[in-house]
Write a protein that holds these residues in place. Structure first.
Motif, PDB file in Angstrom:
ATOM      1  N   SER A   1       0.471  -1.417  -0.359  1.00  0.00           N
ATOM      2  CA  SER A   1      -0.176  -0.135   0.005  1.00  0.00           C
ATOM      3  C   SER A   1       0.723   1.639   0.284  1.00  0.00           C
ATOM      4  O   SER A   1       2.225   1.260   0.464  1.00  0.00           O
ATOM      5  CB  SER A   1      -1.060   0.396   1.049  1.00  0.00           C
ATOM      6  N   ILE A   2       0.370   2.154  -0.482  1.00  0.00           N
ATOM      7  CA  ILE A   2       1.479   3.566  -1.332  1.00  0.00           C
ATOM      8  C   ILE A   2       1.250   4.208   0.834  1.00  0.00           C
ATOM      9  O   ILE A   2       2.329   4.888   1.342  1.00  0.00           O
ATOM     10  CB  ILE A   2       0.502   4.518  -1.563  1.00  0.00           C
ATOM     11  N   GLN A   3       0.330   3.827   2.032  1.00  0.00           N
ATOM     12  CA  GLN A   3       0.752   5.014   2.950  1.00  0.00           C
ATOM     13  C   GLN A   3       1.970   3.628   3.295  1.00  0.00           C
ATOM     14  O   GLN A   3       2.341   4.234   4.675  1.00  0.00           O
ATOM     15  CB  GLN A   3      -0.535   4.200   4.161  1.00  0.00           C
ATOM     16  N   GLU A   4       1.998   2.539   2.690  1.00  0.00           N
ATOM     17  CA  GLU A   4       3.687   2.321   3.736  1.00  0.00           C
ATOM     18  C   GLU A   4       4.683   2.653   3.130  1.00  0.00           C
ATOM     19  O   GLU A   4       5.936   2.683   2.980  1.00  0.00           O
ATOM     20  CB  GLU A   4       3.371   0.155   3.745  1.00  0.00           C
ATOM     21  N   VAL A   5       4.933   3.222   2.032  1.00  0.00           N
ATOM     22  CA  VAL A   5       5.959   4.456   1.528  1.00  0.00           C
ATOM     23  C   VAL A   5       5.765   5.566   1.926  1.00  0.00           C
ATOM     24  O   VAL A   5       6.678   6.402   1.109  1.00  0.00           O
ATOM     25  CB  VAL A   5       6.171   3.851  -0.163  1.00  0.00           C
ATOM     26  N   LEU A   6       4.714   6.191   2.353  1.00  0.00           N
ATOM     27  CA  LEU A   6       4.788   7.516   2.985  1.00  0.00           C
ATOM     28  C   LEU A   6       4.802   7.773   3.996  1.00  0.00           C
ATOM     29  O   LEU A   6       4.534   6.816   5.021  1.00  0.00           O
ATOM     30  CB  LEU A   6       3.203   7.889   2.412  1.00  0.00           C
ATOM     31  N   PHE A   7       5.689   8.726   4.653  1.00  0.00           N
ATOM     32  CA  PHE A   7       6.096   9.130   6.088  1.00  0.00           C
ATOM     33  C   PHE A   7       4.890   8.942   6.475  1.00  0.00           C
ATOM     34  O   PHE A   7       4.760   8.370   7.594  1.00  0.00           O
ATOM     35  CB  PHE A   7       7.240   9.497   6.501  1.00  0.00           C
ATOM     36  N   PHE A   8       3.855  10.090   6.154  1.00  0.00           N
ATOM     37  CA  PHE A   8       2.523  10.458   6.734  1.00  0.00           C
ATOM     38  C   PHE A   8       1.615  11.406   5.606  1.00  0.00           C
ATOM     39  O   PHE A   8       1.746  11.569   5.596  1.00  0.00           O
ATOM     40  CB  PHE A   8       3.225  11.953   7.308  1.00  0.00           C
ATOM     41  N   PRO A   9       0.795   9.435   5.871  1.00  0.00           N
ATOM     42  CA  PRO A   9      -0.128   9.119   4.770  1.00  0.00           C
ATOM     43  C   PRO A   9      -1.281   9.911   5.334  1.00  0.00           C
ATOM     44  O   PRO A   9      -1.040  10.816   7.106  1.00  0.00           O
ATOM     45  CB  PRO A   9      -0.782   7.785   4.898  1.00  0.00           C
ATOM     46  N   GLN A  10      -1.834  10.613   4.528  1.00  0.00           N
ATOM     47  CA  GLN A  10      -3.158  11.044   5.315  1.00  0.00           C
ATOM     48  C   GLN A  10      -4.437  10.431   5.606  1.00  0.00           C
ATOM     49  O   GLN A  10      -4.246   9.570   5.740  1.00  0.00           O
ATOM     50  CB  GLN A  10      -4.413  12.154   4.028  1.00  0.00           C
ATOM     51  N   MET A  11      -4.692  11.219   7.290  1.00  0.00           N
ATOM     52  CA  MET A  11      -5.372  10.635   7.763  1.00  0.00           C
ATOM     53  C   MET A  11      -6.542  11.527   8.103  1.00  0.00           C
ATOM     54  O   MET A  11      -5.791  12.511   8.100  1.00  0.00           O
ATOM     55  CB  MET A  11      -4.716  10.660   8.895  1.00  0.00           C
ATOM     56  N   LYS A  12      -7.506  11.016   8.246  1.00  0.00           N
ATOM     57  CA  LYS A  12      -8.721  12.094   9.035  1.00  0.00           C
ATOM     58  C   LYS A  12      -8.124  12.234  10.588  1.00  0.00           C
ATOM     59  O   LYS A  12      -8.129  11.581  11.388  1.00  0.00           O
ATOM     60  CB  LYS A  12     -10.122  11.110   9.238  1.00  0.00           C
ATOM     61  N   ASN A  13      -8.754  13.652  10.711  1.00  0.00           N
ATOM     62  CA  ASN A  13      -8.627  14.387  11.744  1.00  0.00           C
ATOM     63  C   ASN A  13      -9.304  13.765  13.022  1.00  0.00           C
ATOM     64  O   ASN A  13     -10.258  12.741  12.822  1.00  0.00           O
ATOM     65  CB  ASN A  13      -8.545  15.732  11.743  1.00  0.00           C
ATOM     66  N   LEU A  14      -9.065  13.042  14.059  1.00  0.00           N
ATOM     67  CA  LEU A  14      -9.692  12.996  15.212  1.00  0.00           C
ATOM     68  C   LEU A  14      -9.653  14.045  16.047  1.00  0.00           C
ATOM     69  O   LEU A  14      -9.118  14.836  16.619  1.00  0.00           O
ATOM     70  CB  LEU A  14      -9.009  11.823  15.929  1.00  0.00           C
TER      71      LEU A  14
END
Length: 501
Positions: free
Chosen positions: A486-499
């Motif tokens: 997954s792309i999340q594994e090669v981006l340090f900070f993948p986009q995440m919804k704010n908590l």
RNA sequence: GAUCGCGUAGCUCAGCUGGUAGAGCAUCUCCCUUUUAAGGAGAGGGUCCUGGGUUCGAGCCCCAGCGCGAUCACCA
């Protein structure tokens, strides 16, 4: 803020350390003269060389056995065992440094610096006999304790949400994650070196653009206060790089963060990295050769081999790669020759192949659907697909031989598009007509249609040399080179919804 | 955006048909000068994602929401 039991204990330890007269966050540099891996690999070869070691890192494990202890120190290279004996670090009467500081007040996660000498324990592990120890930074939150033996991981820190939201923790406790990002960095360096060695210029162009262009995508919008003007975050930098080719550079490239306001998935992050390269006086066929050579070089530089394991597959980047025209590829994988078909025949063929289509699809889109459904999933090895329908490529030059096609290729690898390249359209009149067709599409409701960029056309009017251009999805390439799903594994900070708090 | 799955201690996870909240590691206390996944012995630790509902009783069932993941759609 609600503190956990363990956080309270650590704050109490922090106060006791301060009470001992020790600064838990000292300002001065700590000189390092080697690292864990170097000691471990070279100690037996030259024992004398490792008698005055100075290293620093994070305490990952403590095994206290009375007046002597073993601990594990993790630096930027790896983990090394250290041996701390009370009477060695406290030669005088005062044993507080060992009994209080080391045994009780130092926690797993604390950052320390040590000086000492390498030796081998009874059980044969290269370790550092600590002669002095300094606290460099006190850690107030416990890190997950991950253990590993014979390739089996115990108590792994594996929850993807926590790993992505707190990547720093992920990097501390999961060495393979650190290694993935090191590989990505190597990969980018190799690409950059390959292109600068070709004498192409690395450039930077605007991220904030008054008109977005160069790709079909929905943009993010923003606003500049002083100018009181709407801006878009770039979806591509293509039109700016071509302006630079008009300006006279032989070759320009940029590793560009692009932003597309579209769905997210394990292949899509709202911001991603695209490397675009434009070379004057070259065409798409030259670019095929150049790309092959570059990616072969990059695979070797990144992984040490031109063959890369990706999931179940072995992907071989060694030149030459297979080359098909779009029609040939479809014929090869479906046994259907669509090259002479008109729109109605294509529509019928798509239906026979059980491909979902709708009435708005034109000839180009229908071909693209057939290819995407029946061919692309089967292309694991890097494969060039050339000669795309003109409708889908408003920035590519018309094919030199075939009506209705453009001089374009994509490389499909591991069943995904890896890059997209053209002989760039440099006929300003043709380009204006193509833009106008896009405007019509936009009026019909296509939210991804391109907008007309008058200044770009102005640049083309001055004359752009024949130019080959390419865009490579850097994240996608990194996924392949590091074997990540997954792309999340090669981006340090993948986009995440704010908590929400 | 749609469908499915998941959310329990600092971390990884159990939790039966709805009946007192569990384990390992971590933490704390004690013992111990070459241990190693974890040295030995003992102890403490919970907003069971949030809010409603059903029930004598909900971690478990129902409804709504939040977050993450997988698949699909769009795209690179």
């Amino acid at each position: 803020m609600q503190l956990s039991e363990q956080e309270i204990v650590r704050r109490e330890a922090l106060q006791k350390i301060i009470d001992m007269g020790i600064n838990p966050y000292p300002a001065d540099s700590f000189e390092i003269n080697t690292n864990s891996t170097e000691i471990e690999e070279n100690f037996e070869l030259s024992e004398d060389a490792y008698q005055n070691i100075s290293i620093a890192g994070r305490l990952m494990m403590k095994r206290i056995m009375g007046k002597a202890s073993f601990a594990e120190l993790q630096d930027d290279h790896g983990v090394i065992q250290i041996y701390v004996s009370r009477d060695d670090i406290c030669p005088g009467e005062d044993k507080a440094l060992y009994n209080d500081l080391f045994k009780k007040l130092l926690d797993i996660g604390d950052i320390i610096g040590i000086k000492g000498r390498a030796f081998k324990t009874k059980t044969g592990r290269v370790s550092v006999h600590v002669e002095s120890l300094k606290l460099l930074s006190k850690s107030l939150k416990p890190i997950p304790i991950v253990k590993e033996k014979d390739g089996v991981t115990y108590d792994g820190f594996s929850n993807p949400e926590l790993r992505y939201r707190q990547r720093y923790v992920d990097l501390i406790v999961n060495p393979e994650v650190r290694s993935t990002f090191e590989k990505r960095s190597k990969m980018v360096s190799a690409m950059r070196k390959f292109m600068t060695d070709s004498d192409y210029l690395e450039v930077e162009t605007p991220v904030l653009q008054p008109i977005y262009g160069g790709a079909s995508a929905r943009p993010f919008t923003t606003h500049h206060n002083t100018l009181d003007q709407k801006y878009y975050l770039r979806i591509a930098n293509e039109l700016y790089l071509k302006r630079l080719i008009v300006g006279g550079y032989k070759g320009v490239f940029e590793f560009a963060k692009d932003f597309r306001n579209e769905g997210m998935s394990r292949y899509h992050n709202p911001e991603f990295t695209m490397m675009e390269l434009y070379v004057a006086y070259k065409d798409v066929y030259w670019m095929m050769d150049y790309l092959e050579e570059m990616i072969e070089y990059v695979a070797e530089a990144t992984t040490g081999s031109t063959t890369v394991t990706v999931g179940e597959n072995e992907i071989n980047f060694q030149r030459p790669w297979k080359r098909y025209t779009m029609y040939e590829a479809i014929k090869e994988y479906t046994n259907i020759d669509i090259s002479e078909m008109d729109e109605e025949q294509l529509r019928k063929t798509a239906k026979e192949l059980h491909i979902e289509i709708d009435d708005s699809m034109g000839r180009g889109k229908l071909i693209d659907e057939i290819f995407g459904e029946k061919v692309e999933p089967l292309l694991i090895q890097p494969t060039f697909i050339t000669d795309y329908p003109i409708e889908m490529s408003p920035l590519a030059k018309k094919h030199r031989e075939h009506e209705g096609l453009v001089e374009r290729f994509e490389v499909i690898c591991n069943a995904k598009e890896l890059c997209n390249a053209f002989s760039e359209l440099n006929d300003p009149i043709d380009q204006r007509e193509r833009f106008e067709k896009q405007i019509e599409l936009g009026k019909r409701g296509d939210e991804e249609a391109m907008v007309l960029d008058e200044d770009f056309l102005n640049a083309l009017n001055y004359g752009m040399p024949p130019t080959a251009g390419i865009g490579i999805g850097v994240d996608r390439l990194a996924m392949i080179m590091t074997n990540q799903p997954s792309i999340q594994e090669v981006l340090f900070f993948p986009q995440m919804k704010n908590l929400e708090s």
